[in-house]
Write an enzyme that holds these catalytic residues in place. Structure first.
Site, PDB file in Angstrom:
ATOM      1  N   SER A   1       0.826  -1.201   0.000  1.00 21.50           N
ATOM      2  CA  SER A   1       0.000   0.000   0.000  1.00 21.50           C
ATOM      3  C   SER A   1       0.872   1.268   0.000  1.00 21.50           C
ATOM      4  CB  SER A   1      -0.952  -0.043   1.200  1.00 21.50           C
ATOM      5  OG  SER A   1      -1.953   0.918   1.053  1.00 21.50           O
TER       6      SER A   1
ATOM      7  N   ASP B   1     -10.175  -4.342  -5.622  1.00 24.95           N
ATOM      8  CA  ASP B   1      -9.612  -3.668  -4.444  1.00 24.95           C
ATOM      9  C   ASP B   1     -10.377  -2.378  -4.234  1.00 24.95           C
ATOM     10  OD1 ASP B   1      -8.156  -2.272  -2.542  1.00 24.95           O
ATOM     11  OD2 ASP B   1      -6.199  -2.856  -3.358  1.00 24.95           O
TER      12      ASP B   1
ATOM     13  N   HIS C   1      -7.494  -5.732  -0.206  1.00 17.76           N
ATOM     14  CA  HIS C   1      -6.306  -4.905  -0.339  1.00 17.76           C
ATOM     15  C   HIS C   1      -5.107  -5.570   0.327  1.00 17.76           C
ATOM     16  CE1 HIS C   1      -4.180  -1.167  -0.985  1.00 17.76           C
ATOM     17  NE2 HIS C   1      -3.958  -0.984   0.305  1.00 17.76           N
TER      18      HIS C   1
END
Lengths: 270, 550
Positions: A94, A216, A244
């Protein structure tokens, strides 16, 4: 402040160095399903950003961590403290994908290759060219949710109920969330959501693997494609995964994808 | 076995990617969606955007790591998009390969409202604390940024606050100062009266010189301002100490400059660029007779003599080019008497807060000039008769000859030698002789025009230069009148004295072309007159042609 203590740096295995950087809301325990697969071949380096997990809260500096460069500095300082100056495989989840990209710009020799899980150069929409998925107003609501969950209970009501701030109950509640401090979490949330590394992407030449989740809610498919276009030496792998956190929900897919990339880039010049 | 639809709280089951697998009626009611539609959705689609972020950044990682979630505060989207606060619990079930997640939601409207209030209260307290801390930091920053010493003293005369400068000044920490008695401080020594007065609500100010930590003497201005509570009672006072050492020094400098200005023997005038007088010092008034009030606003050019050309434009131009000018100028005093000034004028360039100025320094050099003139006069005049002496006479003769060569004209040189002067000297003494010489000089001058020169060459010899006589006859007439004038008897204390005079006349260009030759020719002619019986005149003999041509 000892850097390794500050960032609660943990090491596993032997071999080429591979640093795993957790995302916003998480800590290094999130890597526990990947580490067994690589500990035999790699020297795995796990850490918590200052303010997350078991890092030293006192080292948190709201100014420093209000931009991604503060987190980049954490990474570079850890590598320096470990004597690693080249050949590093950086695995970032991320927002940490962006941290890795910026680190590779800061010290091109240090990072040999990048493995980016669910990366997004910007979570916010920048119409008309870029659709990150969120608006600024969503951030405020997120901060509220965070407050209600771990300020409201863990840090405010729970201590009252349990009688002491350091009681085991409080500790346990705090442990379950990865960012234990509301101020830190707010800063990290802002930094994450206001970060915009689109301009830097095209300057990066480090080989990169983009692992994109097909469904996602945080990072639309189009973002993965955008990154793939912008990063010169990148491969894009779209995993048939919702969510995610494929490294937690589908570690076997992520491991397989990483192995392919690691083998393909093994002979590449460092 | 309880049927799920009988459970009064919403339930859902999803896979590891959030895909809803089954739901109960309560969730359908809560979300306003039929079960058939819900099982097409993923869990995150029941949440607003912020909830989705929270789900993916916080909840899924925990759930995937720990297999359970307890009492998580969330908001679900209601049938019309409204947000419904719920507490969520979740438990992982099923196999490790194909895990499933069972969610139980407790609608928590009331509880959530209560919590929201608590949270809101807490946030407000935090915000207030932050604002307070900010405010305090702000005030501290201001107090510490001030170059002055700032302190607060309570009614019991203990320090309650001292800013950084205050601490540095006295070389102690805030901890050492706060709570200590102010009477121990040199700042307040012997100022009991001021302290009592400020405690009755009166603002106090006094000056104080003291050695600081570094033992340098500093001059300060101390202000004490009372601090009153709502009832008007003095509860303490503020101390503001300004270091005015620099000001004191500057003031001393200014005083020095001012006294130099006042005491200078030179007249000092400040004008603007248009020469308007802005300021004058006492010496200016002493020199010019113009008192400051009368001089201010006048132009420097008012000092110029009316007939003289105004030299000020040239002066201004020189200053513009070189920044200064120096030279002599004749000016008029207020009473009309002229004076000669040695002037230096300098430009003070202007800047944003001041227009350009000219500073004039005037030295009255009239007396010196007069003395110089006197010396010059003495060098070229006979002290007894005040007539030009030989040097000046010869110089004038040369000049006459030069001008006569340019513009042909005659010059006559008369060589006079008194007859019978020696007897007067011998008989009546040198005083009488000198007096006679002076009287003769006056009489000779009376017979000439202003363009002519009467000179004394010493002893009883006089020379007369006639500038441009009409002809020889005119010269001879003058010689005759001079003989007659000299022959007039003189009354020396009742004693009649008489002298004669023998005169030789030489004319330019007839008798000679050069000054010395002209003098020599006249001398010889004078001897001819003596030989001819004295008290008469003779012309020089014309030289032969060859001598003149040479």
């Amino acid at each position: 402040m000892e850097i390794l203590q500050r960032n609660y740096v943990q090491q596993l295995g032997n071999g080429e160095p591979m640093l795993l950087a957790h995302g916003f809301g998480c800590n290094q325990t999130m890597w526990q399903r990947l580490t067994p697969a690589f500990a035999d071949e790699y020297r795995l380096i796990l850490f918590d950003y200052v303010g997350s997990g078991r890092s030293v809260r006192a080292a948190f500096d709201a100014q420093r961590y209000s931009t991604l460069q503060g987190y980049v500095a954490d990474v570079l300082e850890i590598c320096a403290a470990l004597g690693i100056s080249e050949g590093l495989t950086f695995v970032g989840h991320s927002v940490s994908a962006s941290v890795g990209l910026l680190a590779s710009l800061a010290q091109p020799k240090l990072i040999k290759r990048l493995i980016l899980i669910g990366p997004s150069p910007s979570f916010l929409n920048h119409p008309p060219d870029y659709f990150g998925g969120f608006e600024q107003a969503d951030l405020n609501e997120l901060l509220n949710l965070m407050d209600q969950n771990y300020i409201g209970w863990a840090n405010y009501l729970a201590p009252l109920a349990a009688g002491a701030p350091d009681s085991p109950t409080t500790q346990a509640l705090n442990e379950s969330f990865c960012s234990t401090d509301p101020q830190v979490a707010r800063v990290f949330a802002r930094t994450t959501f206001f970060a915009d590394t689109r301009a830097e992407l095209t300057r990066i030449t480090t080989p990169a693997l983009i692992i994109q989740h097909e469904r996602d809610a945080l990072v639309p498919l189009s973002v993965g494609e955008y990154m793939h276009r912008a990063l010169r030496h990148s491969q894009l792998e779209v995993l048939d995964v919702g969510g995610h956190c494929a490294h937690l929900s589908h570690p076997e897919l992520v491991i397989a994808s990483m192995r392919r990339f690691l083998q393909a880039t093994a002979s590449a010049p460092a | 076995m309880i049927k799920l639809d009988q459970v009064p709280c919403p339930l859902a089951q999803c896979d590891g990617q959030g895909q809803l697998l089954s739901v109960n009626v309560a969730l359908c009611q809560l979300t306003g969606k039929p079960a058939a539609q819900l099982v097409q959705l993923r869990l995150e689609q029941l949440l607003p955007p912020a909830g989705r972020i929270f789900l993916h950044t916080h909840l899924w990682p925990m759930l995937l790591r720990d297999g359970e979630l307890r009492e998580i505060y969330l908001k679900l989207l209601g049938p019309h998009g409204e947000l419904i606060p719920v507490l969520a619990n979740c438990q992982q079930t099923g196999s490790t390969e194909r895990p499933q997640y069972c969610w139980v939601f407790f609608v928590a409207q009331e509880r959530s409202a209560f919590e929201a209030e608590l949270l809101d209260a807490r946030q407000r307290v935090e915000a207030a604390n932050l604002a307070l801390a900010d405010n305090e930091r702000f005030l501290n920053t201001i107090a510490n940024a001030l170059p002055s010493l700032v302190a607060y003293v309570d009614r019991q005369l203990h320090y309650r606050f001292a800013n950084q400068v205050y601490q540095d000044w006295f070389g102690c920490t805030s901890e050492a100062i706060i709570g200590s008695a102010i009477l121990a401080s040199p700042l307040f020594a012997n100022e009991d009266a001021a302290i009592q007065a400020v405690l009755t609500g009166q603002v106090q100010q006094f000056e104080r010189s003291m050695a600081t930590g570094q033992h340098t003497l500093r001059h300060t201005l101390v202000n004490l301002t009372p601090d009153c509570d709502l009832l008007g009672e003095v509860i303490g006072f503020f101390v503001l100490v300004s270091d005015v050492s620099a000001l004191k020094l500057a003031q001393a400098d200014l005083q020095l400059a001012a006294s130099v200005y006042e005491a200078a023997s030179e007249g000092i005038v400040v004008t603007d660029a248009q020469l308007q007088i802005i300021s004058v010092n006492p010496a200016f008034t002493r020199i010019t007779g113009w008192p400051a009030p009368a001089a201010l606003g006048c132009s420097m050019s008012t000092l110029n003599p009316p007939e003289a050309p105004d030299h000020h434009p040239a002066l201004v131009e020189a200053i513009q080019q070189h920044g200064q000018w120096a030279g002599e100028s004749w000016y008029l005093r207020r009473d009309g008497r002229p004076f000669l000034a040695w002037q230096t004028v300098a430009a003070l360039p202007g800047h944003e807060s001041a227009a350009p100025r000219l500073v004039w320094m005037l030295n009255d050099i009239t007396e010196r000039w007069q003395k110089d003139e006197r010396i010059r006069h003495l060098a070229f005049h006979d002290p007894l008769t005040n007539l030009p002496n030989r040097a000046l006479t010869m110089e004038r003769l040369e000049q006459l000859i030069i001008s006569a060569q340019r513009q042909p004209k005659h010059i006559a040189l008369l060589y006079l030698d008194l007859d019978g002067f020696k007897q007067i000297n011998d008989q009546f003494g040198h005083d009488a002789g000198d007096w006679v010489l002076q009287q003769v000089a006056l009489r000779l001058v009376a017979q000439t025009r202003s363009a002519d020169t009467v000179a004394r060459f010493g002893g009883d010899e006089f020379i007369v230069l006639l500038n441009h006589p009409m002809d020889a006859l005119a010269s001879s007439q003058i010689a005759e009148r001079m003989i007659a004038a000299v022959n007039q008897a003189l009354d020396w204390g009742g004693q009649a004295l008489q002298v004669g005079v023998s005169i030789g006349i030489a004319q330019f260009p007839i008798h000679a072309l050069r000054a010395a030759e002209l003098l020599q020719a006249a001398d010889q002619a004078m001897y001819a007159a003596k030989t001819a019986g004295k008290n008469t005149f003779r012309f020089a003999r014309a030289p032969d042609a060859t001598a003149l041509q040479a």
